[in-house]
Scaffold this active site. Structure first.
Site, short mmCIF file in Angstrom:
data_model
loop_
_atom_site.label_atom_id
_atom_site.label_comp_id
_atom_site.label_asym_id
_atom_site.label_seq_id
_atom_site.Cartn_x
_atom_site.Cartn_y
_atom_site.Cartn_z
N ASP A 88 -12.65 -3.66 -37.14
CA ASP A 88 -13.39 -2.22 -37.11
C ASP A 88 -12.48 -1.73 -36.53
O ASP A 88 -11.56 -1.14 -35.41
CB ASP A 88 -14.51 -1.47 -37.85
CG ASP A 88 -15.78 -2.36 -38.94
OD1 ASP A 88 -14.82 -3.05 -39.45
OD2 ASP A 88 -16.82 -2.34 -38.04
N SER A 89 -11.68 -0.06 -37.05
CA SER A 89 -11.13 1.24 -36.58
C SER A 89 -11.82 1.98 -34.90
O SER A 89 -11.51 1.66 -33.63
CB SER A 89 -10.59 2.04 -37.38
OG SER A 89 -11.32 2.84 -37.65
#
Length: 341
Positions: free
Chosen positions: A112-113
């Site tokens: 995930d970012s």
């Protein structure tokens, strides 16, 4: 795995010859040839660039980089490609998915970012072997916050619920971890790479569309331990198999404690044989020479007898790659996709 019959090699083997098959490789080969021709009548700098371009073409295998918080995994790959092409004096391509790219890189397992840590990267023919990394074990350090739930199950989302947590003790948390260990069922988060009608659920959610929860599915957790508890924050060390969501785990732990919880920090410390401390290259070491050395080092992690059998038929979506000491199953899952750019 490619659909056509091909020689299947270890994902961590460094090729000594460039892969010149296909339009993309041919385009890069032409660029390298042009650089070499210019170098023959040019300066030492041009000669050096031509040598780097040839070396870049020869890179093939799997290595690891350190993904920081902020960019998506795909954005990080784009940045990596741009740095390598610029170092070799080759043109940077337009990031258009419809165009053939001159340098093929991919990652095996999205972060995930908001997460950081080990991101496994394939380069050249190594991209064909990334699928085997998806079903392998991964290890994470996750910090959760009790008493708060968000729509994304992490700190990037909107708070959707708040509940008391003041009576929860360290013993309470440790006492329920066994319920989340072994072969269990897990409901994946709505904000995820899972798809509906060809679109990611996270994309649909961001557009405000109604998305139904996906059914629980089997996942494997090898171990969980509580490293620290300082209410409302708790830190876990988790080793799991492919397709497992740490965000869902933290949320489920909160519910099991009659409260709620969300992820504040997430770091992938290991994927397969690659560790964050020993093998993941930071961005200041994303150079052709450093990556070449990393590919060799990664190869040394495997026993010499590790070989992959050649398949004489088209592989199915659930094909086993057999080697001397382990069998890696290549099971395609919607969220465990190999991203190739």
């Amino acid at each position: 795995m490619a659909a056509e019959e091909a020689e299947v090699v270890s994902p961590l083997i460094v090729d000594t010859a460039p892969d010149t098959s296909g339009t993309a490789a041919a385009s890069l080969a032409a660029a390298v040839s042009a650089a070499a021709a210019a170098a023959r009548t040019g300066s030492q700098a041009q000669v050096s660039k031509a040598a780097l371009a040839a070396k870049l073409m020869s890179l093939s295998g799997v290595f690891a980089v350190h993904k920081p918080k902020g960019p998506t995994s795909a954005e990080l790959l784009n940045r990596l490609k741009e740095k390598l092409l610029a170092e070799a004096g080759l043109p940077s391509p337009e990031w258009n998915k419809r165009q053939k790219q001159t340098l093929k890189v991919g990652h095996g397992g999205t972060l995930d970012s908001a997460a950081q840590g080990v991101l496994v990267v394939g380069i050249g023919r190594g991209t064909k072997m990334l699928t085997s990394m998806l079903s392998g074990s991964k290890r994470y350090i996750a910090t959760g916050e009790l008493g708060k739930a968000t729509d994304t199950l992490d700190s990037t989302g909107k708070v959707t619920e708040e509940k008391p947590y003041d009576k929860i003790t360290q013993e309470d948390i440790e006492g329920i971890l066994q319920k989340f260990t072994g072969n269990i069922m897990q409901v994946p988060p709505l904000y995820s790479a899972l798809k509906k009608d060809g679109q990611r659920l996270s994309t649909l959610m961001k557009r405000g569309e109604t998305v139904e929860a996906r059914p629980a599915r089997p996942v494997t957790v090898h171990s969980i331990s509580l490293l620290k508890y300082q209410p409302p924050f708790f830190t876990l060390d988790v080793e799991c198999g492919g397709g497992f969501y740490i965000r869902s785990l933290v949320s489920d732990i909160g519910k099991e404690l009659s409260s709620c919880a969300t992820v504040l920090e997430l770091t992938r410390t290991k994927q397969g044989p690659f560790t964050l401390a020993q093998h993941a290259l930071p961005e200041d070491r994303w150079t052709i020479n450093d990556i070449a050395q990393s590919l060799k080092r990664c190869t040394s992690l495997l026993p010499e007898e590790l070989t992959f059998k050649k398949s004489k038929s088209e592989p199915s979506s659930d094909q086993a790659l057999s080697c001397g000491y382990i069998t890696l199953r290549e099971t395609k899952r919607e969220d465990d996709t190999v991203k190739t750019l």
